[in-house]
Design a protein around this motif. Structure first.
Motif, PDB file in Angstrom:
ATOM      1  N   LEU A  30       0.831  -1.203   0.000  1.00 24.78           N
ATOM      2  CA  LEU A  30       0.000   0.000   0.000  1.00 24.78           C
ATOM      3  C   LEU A  30       0.867   1.254   0.000  1.00 24.78           C
ATOM      4  O   LEU A  30       0.573   2.224  -0.702  1.00 24.78           O
ATOM      5  CB  LEU A  30      -0.942   0.004   1.204  1.00 24.78           C
ATOM      6  N   TRP A  33       2.368   1.789  -3.405  1.00 32.35           N
ATOM      7  CA  TRP A  33       1.368   2.275  -4.354  1.00 32.35           C
ATOM      8  C   TRP A  33       1.071   3.755  -4.135  1.00 32.35           C
ATOM      9  O   TRP A  33       0.475   4.412  -4.985  1.00 32.35           O
ATOM     10  CB  TRP A  33       0.069   1.488  -4.244  1.00 32.35           C
ATOM     11  N   VAL A  35      -0.938   5.084  -1.771  1.00 34.28           N
ATOM     12  CA  VAL A  35      -2.359   5.295  -1.472  1.00 34.28           C
ATOM     13  C   VAL A  35      -2.538   5.477   0.037  1.00 34.28           C
ATOM     14  O   VAL A  35      -2.893   4.566   0.760  1.00 34.28           O
ATOM     15  CB  VAL A  35      -3.224   4.130  -2.013  1.00 34.28           C
ATOM     16  N   TRP A  38      -5.928   4.459   1.668  1.00 31.24           N
ATOM     17  CA  TRP A  38      -6.095   3.007   1.810  1.00 31.24           C
ATOM     18  C   TRP A  38      -5.249   2.495   2.972  1.00 31.24           C
ATOM     19  O   TRP A  38      -5.690   1.645   3.747  1.00 31.24           O
ATOM     20  CB  TRP A  38      -5.683   2.279   0.541  1.00 31.24           C
ATOM     21  N   TYR A  72      -8.641  -3.582  -2.758  1.00 32.82           N
ATOM     22  CA  TYR A  72      -7.606  -2.612  -3.105  1.00 32.82           C
ATOM     23  C   TYR A  72      -6.656  -3.187  -4.157  1.00 32.82           C
ATOM     24  O   TYR A  72      -6.259  -2.488  -5.088  1.00 32.82           O
ATOM     25  CB  TYR A  72      -6.812  -2.195  -1.869  1.00 32.82           C
ATOM     26  N   GLU A  73      -6.293  -4.468  -4.005  1.00 29.61           N
ATOM     27  CA  GLU A  73      -5.430  -5.113  -5.000  1.00 29.61           C
ATOM     28  C   GLU A  73      -6.098  -5.132  -6.369  1.00 29.61           C
ATOM     29  O   GLU A  73      -5.448  -4.891  -7.384  1.00 29.61           O
ATOM     30  CB  GLU A  73      -5.089  -6.539  -4.580  1.00 29.61           C
ATOM     31  N   LYS A  76      -6.046  -1.643  -7.892  1.00 29.01           N
ATOM     32  CA  LYS A  76      -4.695  -1.313  -8.345  1.00 29.01           C
ATOM     33  C   LYS A  76      -4.369  -2.056  -9.630  1.00 29.01           C
ATOM     34  O   LYS A  76      -3.834  -1.468 -10.579  1.00 29.01           O
ATOM     35  CB  LYS A  76      -3.677  -1.645  -7.256  1.00 29.01           C
ATOM     36  N   SER A  79      -6.179  -0.483 -12.502  1.00 29.64           N
ATOM     37  CA  SER A  79      -5.566   0.791 -12.870  1.00 29.64           C
ATOM     38  C   SER A  79      -4.312   0.581 -13.708  1.00 29.64           C
ATOM     39  O   SER A  79      -4.080   1.292 -14.692  1.00 29.64           O
ATOM     40  CB  SER A  79      -5.204   1.590 -11.615  1.00 29.64           C
TER      41      SER A  79
END
Length: 91
Positions: A30, A33, A35, A38, A72-73, A76, A79
């Motif tokens: 996290l 990334w 974020v 998150w 969340y994975e 990501k 994206s």
């Protein structure tokens, strides 16, 4: 899974092991990334797990945390895929 074992077999040592395992499995990605929101949500979920003494409640919180992290994975990964497709389209 090892973390499931740590959650259901609660000792002070397992609590510390779970906290260390989550740092590398959950928080490090996290943070990479970028974020922050998150990361804050997941840190809150983990703190709730670590503070919970009731085994059933802790297991429920753990299941919710795993589900949130999987979401969340997925976001990501989606994206990254969208960015790759956009880049290819631009070429």
């Amino acid at each position: 899974l090892a973390m499931d074992y740590l959650v259901t077999n609660w000792t002070q040592e397992n609590k510390r092991l779970l906290q260390m395992a989550l740092q590398s499995w959950m928080f490090s990605p996290l943070e990479r990334w970028g974020v922050t929101s998150w990361t804050e949500v997941m840190e809150s979920k983990v703190q709730d797990i670590l503070a919970e003494d009731d085994k059933e409640r802790r297991s429920t919180l753990w299941a919710k945390a795993k589900t949130a992290f999987a979401k969340y994975e997925h976001v990501k990964a989606t994206s990254i895929l969208e960015m790759a497709l956009w880049k290819r389209k631009m070429e």
